[in-house]
Design a protein around this motif. Structure first.
Motif: not given
Length: 210
Positions: A161-174
């Motif tokens: 579940w930590k690897g989603p399907k239908w990925v559209r992007g990545v947000e970098y977080m601090t």
């Protein structure tokens, strides 16, 4: 990570299962919500949030699938207790995205965003692992829509579940922030070898407060 164990004959290797898992023949379809329709002209992959240059980076489908392609052989461990062993995944390494659109120095986590606003949070160390992959193929064939086409994230050392399907992007977080299933009672880290299935199992420091 996968843990190979020498067979009794010494001629081949088998793979040890994480606690509570069973070997699955075939690949069940498991997901929440409907299967999205893929439209090439509307598809975009974004990297945003705390990027090193402060900018948002975007690729259309042709541009993204033209990035360097590699394969990894890895198991997939579902929190529903099945494990699919020895699949070959093909796609773009997460490290490639980090090289092209690097995070700011104080980034500690990422949020992987998928269709319908679905999300999954990961520690940066998990996202940068050598075999973390934005998969387009399995066993040499394009993913089907039900299994995540055109893009799904594979993080072999964590529950699927930590690897989603239908990925559209990545947000970098601090700072860390829980994703869709993590907000609904799943473990914030999801290590199958430690059987980190549910949030009530979390130790201090393993996740933000619910």
């Amino acid at each position: 990570m996968d843990r190979p164990v020498e067979s009794e004959t010494g001629e081949a290797a088998r793979y040890e299962l994480p606690p509570g898992q069973r070997v699955q023949r075939g690949w069940p379809v498991t997901h929440y919500g409907p299967v999205p329709k893929f439209r090439t002209e509307r598809w975009e992959f974004r990297v945003f949030g705390a990027t090193a240059d402060g900018a948002k980076h975007c690729w259309n489908h042709e541009e993204f699938t033209s990035l360097p392609y590699t394969t990894v052989v890895a198991d997939l461990h579902c929190v529903t207790k099945y494990s699919m062993l020895g699949a070959e995944w093909g796609g773009i390494p997460a490290r490639t995205i980090l090289d092209i659109a690097p995070p700011a120095p104080d980034v500690t986590h990422v949020m992987v965003w998928a269709e319908y606003g679905f999300s999954s949070n990961l520690r940066l160390t998990d996202f940068t692992a050598e075999r973390t992959l934005f998969a387009t193929h399995k066993d040499g064939e394009l993913l089907t829509a039900e299994h995540g086409f055109p893009l799904r994230l594979i993080v072999p050392h964590l529950y699927a579940w930590k690897g989603p399907k239908w990925v559209r992007g990545v947000e970098y977080m601090t700072t860390d922030r829980r994703g869709f299933w993590e907000e609904r009672g799943y473990h914030n880290i999801g290590d199958p070898w430690r059987e980190q299935r549910y949030s009530y199992q979390e130790e201090p420091g393993e996740g933000p407060e619910l």
